[in-house]
Scaffold this motif. Structure first.
Motif: not given
Length: 328
Positions: A56-59, A106-107, A226-229, A231-236
């Motif tokens: 999930l973190d990679r994608d 944590s994501g 595209w966060n540093m970590g 990454r499966c969490a959504d930020t916009r």
């Protein structure tokens, strides 16, 4: 003695049995119900989250399947009161669950528990009708919601917010831009803080909160950051372009938005901190597991007399242990 200390680091103690003074009766032991929630969250993190966390973190893939399952287990929307279909847990239970979920990823924890931040203003200041409609919707379905306060030029400095809502009859016209909004790409509705006072209005009375439906005309959600970590969490970013809000979606009195928005943090920031404890505990466990199989100069790392790594392990152990004492 050092080897003994390192070995003790492998024994994870999430609920230290602390007593201030003998025979005082003061204990930090969790109740049986709290322990059940803790074990449920721990099992979910290890069995469901950890096997897919790295992918999930990679994608950067949104973890909707995990959200669906967590919702069905009662691990989401923890603050929603029982009369709205929720389980009405308190801050301590939220902290216990957040720590366990963050241990897995944590994501994923952020994707699941960011709902609480958007919901908090509603259960703090919403009318019975607003609570039934919007909190009830979260209890019924595994949806996501967002807290939209931060802007490109204003975050912690709330007085600098420029998003504005103007009253026109029995409606409000909302214009402005929000940034770094968690869950925005999948939000069903937003809590939005907007300026309703003029430039001379004190910060404490200059803003009003609103509940904004994602499907309303003029709500424009930007690209995924595209966060540093995590990454499966959504930020916009989110743009509100002449969004028409009925007055019934105003949250609390006009001018009370700042107090409502800040009050939400009293309920939702402690679980964020406990999530950090979960991450620290995971870092400790992963580091120790690696060290126990890594050899140098013929010895396993933690037991090598000249390696500073052992002190790092002890530091992590002491840090996470003292943090647990702080909120349990």
């Amino acid at each position: 003695m050092l080897c003994s200390t390192v070995r003790q680091a492998t024994k994870r103690s999430l609920v230290p049995n602390v007593q201030v003074r003998k025979h005082t009766g003061l204990s930090f032991e969790l109740t049986s119900e709290q322990k059940q929630f803790q074990e449920l969250a721990r099992s979910f993190a290890r069995e469901k989250i950890m096997p897919v966390a790295a992918q999930l973190d990679r994608d950067g893939q949104w973890p909707q399947e995990l959200i669906n399952e967590a919702h069905s287990l009662g691990l989401m929307n923890l603050h929603v009161p029982e009369d709205c279909g929720g389980i009405g847990l308190g801050v301590l239970e939220n902290c216990v669950i957040a720590e366990e979920l963050a241990y897995g990823c944590s994501g994923v924890m952020t994707a699941m528990l960011a709902n609480d931040l958007a919901q908090a203003p509603v259960f703090l200041a919403g009318t019975p009708e607003q609570k039934k409609k919007y909190l009830g919707r979260c209890a019924e379905e595994p949806i996501s919601v967002s807290y939209a306060v931060t802007e490109p030029g204003a975050g912690s400095d709330v007085s600098g917010l420029k998003t504005k809502a103007e009253k026109q009859g029995d409606k409000w016209i909302l214009n402005g831009q929000k940034m770094w909004i968690s869950n925005a790409g999948y939000a069903n509705w937003f809590f939005v803080l907007a300026r309703t006072g003029d430039a001379n209005t004190p910060t404490g009375k200059a803003f009003t909160g609103f509940i904004v439906e994602r499907e309303w005309a003029g709500v424009q959600v930007g690209r995924k950051e595209w966060n540093m970590g995590q990454r499966c969490a959504d930020t916009r970013g989110v743009v509100f372009d002449n969004v028409v809000i009925p007055d019934e979606n105003r949250l609390g009195p006009v001018g009370a938005g700042f107090k409502i928005a800040m009050g939400a943090f009293d309920h939702t920031r402690p679980p964020v901190a406990s999530g950090a404890i979960g991450v620290a505990q995971r870092a400790h466990d992963e580091a120790l597991a690696y060290a126990m199989q890594r050899k140098t100069m013929g010895k396993v790392c933690p037991f090598h007399p000249f390696l500073i790594f052992r002190f790092f392990l002890i530091f992590l152990l002491l840090t996470t242990s003292s943090s647990h004492i702080g909120y349990h």
